[in-house]
Scaffold this motif. Structure first.
Motif, PDB file in Angstrom:
ATOM      1  N   GLN A   1       0.832  -1.206   0.000  1.00 57.88           N
ATOM      2  CA  GLN A   1       0.000   0.000   0.000  1.00 57.88           C
ATOM      3  C   GLN A   1       0.867   1.257   0.000  1.00 57.88           C
ATOM      4  O   GLN A   1       0.615   2.197  -0.744  1.00 57.88           O
ATOM      5  CB  GLN A   1      -0.937   0.005   1.209  1.00 57.88           C
TER       6      GLN A   1
ATOM      7  N   TYR B   1       2.918   9.851   5.226  1.00 57.33           N
ATOM      8  CA  TYR B   1       1.728   9.016   5.403  1.00 57.33           C
ATOM      9  C   TYR B   1       1.896   8.180   6.665  1.00 57.33           C
ATOM     10  O   TYR B   1       2.803   7.373   6.763  1.00 57.33           O
ATOM     11  CB  TYR B   1       1.562   8.120   4.172  1.00 57.33           C
TER      12      TYR B   1
ATOM     13  N   GLY C   1      -7.574   3.125   5.278  1.00 54.75           N
ATOM     14  CA  GLY C   1      -8.473   3.466   4.189  1.00 54.75           C
ATOM     15  C   GLY C   1      -8.196   4.845   3.634  1.00 54.75           C
ATOM     16  O   GLY C   1      -9.004   5.384   2.892  1.00 54.75           O
ATOM     17  N   ASP C   2      -7.067   5.433   3.989  1.00 51.00           N
ATOM     18  CA  ASP C   2      -6.694   6.768   3.508  1.00 51.00           C
ATOM     19  C   ASP C   2      -5.648   6.624   2.401  1.00 51.00           C
ATOM     20  O   ASP C   2      -4.789   5.753   2.457  1.00 51.00           O
ATOM     21  CB  ASP C   2      -6.113   7.603   4.645  1.00 51.00           C
ATOM     22  N   PHE C   3      -5.749   7.519   1.425  1.00 51.09           N
ATOM     23  CA  PHE C   3      -4.801   7.472   0.314  1.00 51.09           C
ATOM     24  C   PHE C   3      -4.771   8.843  -0.344  1.00 51.09           C
ATOM     25  O   PHE C   3      -5.708   9.626  -0.198  1.00 51.09           O
ATOM     26  CB  PHE C   3      -5.274   6.418  -0.699  1.00 51.09           C
TER      27      PHE C   3
ATOM     28  N   LEU D   1      -8.172  10.207  -0.840  1.00 49.18           N
ATOM     29  CA  LEU D   1      -9.208   9.197  -0.635  1.00 49.18           C
ATOM     30  C   LEU D   1      -9.301   8.879   0.840  1.00 49.18           C
ATOM     31  O   LEU D   1      -8.291   8.726   1.522  1.00 49.18           O
ATOM     32  CB  LEU D   1      -8.853   7.897  -1.375  1.00 49.18           C
ATOM     33  N   ASP D   2     -10.524   8.782   1.311  1.00 51.95           N
ATOM     34  CA  ASP D   2     -10.737   8.361   2.694  1.00 51.95           C
ATOM     35  C   ASP D   2     -11.920   7.413   2.713  1.00 51.95           C
ATOM     36  O   ASP D   2     -13.064   7.831   2.646  1.00 51.95           O
ATOM     37  CB  ASP D   2     -10.998   9.567   3.600  1.00 51.95           C
ATOM     38  N   VAL D   3     -11.629   6.134   2.759  1.00 51.92           N
ATOM     39  CA  VAL D   3     -12.674   5.115   2.801  1.00 51.92           C
ATOM     40  C   VAL D   3     -13.051   4.891   4.258  1.00 51.92           C
ATOM     41  O   VAL D   3     -12.184   4.856   5.135  1.00 51.92           O
ATOM     42  CB  VAL D   3     -12.173   3.806   2.158  1.00 51.92           C
TER      43      VAL D   3
ATOM     44  N   ALA E   1     -10.859  -1.607   3.942  1.00 50.34           N
ATOM     45  CA  ALA E   1     -10.671  -0.211   3.556  1.00 50.34           C
ATOM     46  C   ALA E   1      -9.440  -0.054   2.669  1.00 50.34           C
ATOM     47  O   ALA E   1      -9.450   0.703   1.692  1.00 50.34           O
ATOM     48  CB  ALA E   1     -10.537   0.662   4.799  1.00 50.34           C
TER      49      ALA E   1
ATOM     50  N   THR F   1      -9.222   1.485  -1.193  1.00 49.60           N
ATOM     51  CA  THR F   1      -8.363   2.610  -1.584  1.00 49.60           C
ATOM     52  C   THR F   1      -7.431   2.214  -2.716  1.00 49.60           C
ATOM     53  O   THR F   1      -7.159   3.026  -3.601  1.00 49.60           O
ATOM     54  CB  THR F   1      -7.540   3.132  -0.397  1.00 49.60           C
TER      55      THR F   1
ATOM     56  N   SER G   1      -9.524   2.257  -5.842  1.00 50.21           N
ATOM     57  CA  SER G   1      -9.806   3.648  -6.216  1.00 50.21           C
ATOM     58  C   SER G   1      -8.562   4.336  -6.740  1.00 50.21           C
ATOM     59  O   SER G   1      -8.618   5.096  -7.710  1.00 50.21           O
ATOM     60  CB  SER G   1     -10.357   4.417  -5.011  1.00 50.21           C
ATOM     61  N   ASN G   2      -7.448   4.087  -6.111  1.00 54.41           N
ATOM     62  CA  ASN G   2      -6.196   4.688  -6.568  1.00 54.41           C
ATOM     63  C   ASN G   2      -5.868   4.245  -7.986  1.00 54.41           C
ATOM     64  O   ASN G   2      -5.445   5.061  -8.814  1.00 54.41           O
ATOM     65  CB  ASN G   2      -5.059   4.327  -5.612  1.00 54.41           C
TER      66      ASN G   2
END
Length: 174
Positions: free
Chosen positions: A88, A108, A116-118, A134-136, A143, A147, A150-151
């Protein structure tokens, strides 16, 4: 009782033997009752306690074995989560980026091993820089998977981005 039928006098030998046999028979009967009702349950209780001790010792061995198995499984899961964290974080942008004189520094720090953050920073063209965060909802593996998906979508999307569509809802809808 048979000897009592043979005696002639109260001081006769048969009378004495009858009383001695009666005392002995009462002793044997009472000893049998005592043995059956008092001694036997305590012996059974002692046997049961010994079996329980044996089971307890075996239970400790079983618990130790299961604990060791759980430790190994936990170590394996921890290694896999650490590997997932490495994957990740390898998808994140570099800590120091510079586009046309604009510098970005990032750090990070996930709340747990996986998050779940990106975020992403990319050059759209010579005059524009794109950025997304992104914040799932949630933490952990589910999560993190969302991400990463989505990324990947945003990475593929920003190559074909239309500068007139910068509304996140429209980007996600397309």
């Amino acid at each position: 009782e048979a000897l009592f039928t043979l005696y002639v006098s109260v001081y006769d030998t048969y009378n004495l033997l009858g009383h001695i046999y009666k005392i002995v028979s009462y002793y044997i009967i009472l000893y049998g009752i005592f043995k059956y009702n008092i001694t036997t349950p305590y012996l059974e209780l002692q046997k049961a306690e010994n079996r329980i001790k044996l089971y307890a010792n075996n239970l400790e061995k079983i618990v130790d074995k299961r604990t060791e198995e759980l430790k190994k499984a936990n170590e394996k899961l921890t290694k896999e989560l650490d590997y997932a964290r490495f994957v990740q974080q390898s998808l994140l942008p570099k800590k120091y980026l510079s586009f046309n004189g604009v510098s970005f520094t990032s750090r990070y720090i996930p709340c747990e091993r996986l998050s779940g953050d990106f975020f992403g920073i990319f050059k759209m063209n010579k005059d524009n820089i794109g950025m997304y965060i992104l914040d799932v909802s949630g933490h952990g593996v589910p999560a993190a998977l969302l991400t990463v998906l989505s990324n990947n979508y945003f990475r593929n999307f920003h190559q074909d981005i239309n500068l007139n569509v910068l509304d996140p809802a429209k980007i996600l809808y397309s």
